[in-house]
Design an enzyme around this catalytic site. Structure first.
Site, short mmCIF file in Angstrom:
data_model
loop_
_atom_site.label_atom_id
_atom_site.label_comp_id
_atom_site.label_asym_id
_atom_site.label_seq_id
_atom_site.Cartn_x
_atom_site.Cartn_y
_atom_site.Cartn_z
CB SER A 203 -0.97 -0.03 1.18
OG SER A 203 -2.10 0.77 0.89
CE LYS B 216 -17.27 20.36 12.70
NZ LYS B 216 -16.07 20.78 11.94
#
Length: 333
Positions: free
Chosen positions: A146, A198
């Site tokens: 990765s 949020k």
């Protein structure tokens, strides 16, 4: 009367000892142990270990990427060799600037890590190659997956052991969902927010479809960047990279067969290749930033004991690591 004087004197002595102890504890708590042991402000490259003798004006610098690529250090007491992001970037810059260094090898042993941190290393490698025209080789250890592959992609040559785990091309974003557990034990969470999204990826409620679409869009954008990094670095087509980049890991041997790795071998083999291919036969090989023995143990122990992370354990540590969404170039077993 005499007894009262002895009592008063004993109290005074006791208070004096307590005062001295308090001052000592305050001094210990306020001491900048990290600077004292030169942990984060170490000038990269000043601590060089000679791996192979040769001309000191013609060097190959070996740098270690060992551990998860992220800011900060491990909170484990014995984690004296954990990856230190800022120090590594400084070392990389030092190797680029040093006129005596004519080749750089990154010994990569990492499952990846943060998207931003991986991109910073990648960009620094590209910058060094362009600004200083120095070859950069990669030697893959047990794992270079990765983010570990992301930082390897721009190198001039990638060498892996045949059993190295690499690839895992992709992006992952995870969080815990405690909503069902909280409901069972009767815990309510009160959230005051300024906008609908949020508290996106909150651990205390189920994710909405709109939120999932937003996050998927973010991950897709980061994946596109990952693909482009490999296209640019490995001279593979975008279609081919996307075929290879479905998140799976490859052994070093498999990675070589599909064009993700150039050659098979160890770090010693990589050094030999660089010497032969870059006309560096008489080069001195040095390793940056490694401490040995007691100094390494004490430095790591002091850093970890005085770091904020050392105070976090159990569920608190888990919550800290998952406080909000964070995308990662990370291979998780």
């Amino acid at each position: 009367m005499r007894a009262k004087r002895w009592i008063a004197l004993s109290i005074a002595i006791g208070l004096f000892i307590v005062s001295i102890g308090f001052r000592f504890a305050t001094s210990v708590a306020s001491t900048d142990w990290e600077s004292m042991f030169d942990l984060s402000e170490e000038v990269a490259g000043t601590n060089e270990k000679v791996v192979e003798e040769g001309s000191p004006t013609n060097k190959i610098a070996v740098l270690q990427v060992n551990g998860v690529i992220q800011e900060g250090a491990s909170s484990s007491l014995l984690a004296t060799t954990s990856y230190h992001h800022r120090r590594f970037l400084e070392q990389l810059e030092k190797a680029g600037e040093d006129r005596r260094v004519n080749g750089i090898i990154l010994n990569v042993n990492t499952p990846g890590g943060g998207v931003v941190e991986s991109a910073e290393i990648h960009d620094k490698i590209v910058e060094i190659k362009e600004a200083y025209d120095k070859p950069v080789y990669i030697s893959m250890g047990n794992t270079a997956a990765s983010g570990g592959y992301y930082i390897s992609a721009p190198a001039d040559k990638i060498v892996a052991h045949k059993a190295t785990l690499t690839g895992s091309i992709g992006v992952i974003m995870e969080s815990y969902n405690f909503a069902e557990l909280a409901d069972k034990i009767g815990v309510d969470f009160n959230t005051i927010k300024s906008g609908e999204y949020k508290d996106i990826m909150s651990s205390y409620r189920d994710m909405t479809e709109d939120e999932r679409a937003i996050l998927q869009g973010m991950v897709d954008d980061m994946y596109d960047d990952f693909v482009q990094v490999i296209v640019d670095g490995r001279d593979l087509s975008e279609k081919r990279v996307r075929e290879l980049g479905d998140g799976r890991v490859y052994t070093g041997e498999q990675a070589q067969a599909v064009g993700l790795v150039d050659a098979l071998g160890s770090l010693d083999d990589t050094i030999t290749m660089m010497k032969e291919e870059q006309d560096l036969a008489n080069a001195q090989v040095v390793e940056y930033g490694q401490r040995d023995g007691l100094e390494q143990f004490l430095a790591g122990a002091v850093q970890n004991l005085t770091s904020p992370e050392a105070k976090l354990t159990g569920i608190k540590e888990m919550l800290r690591q998952n406080n909000g969404p964070r995308a990662m170039y990370l291979y998780s077993k």
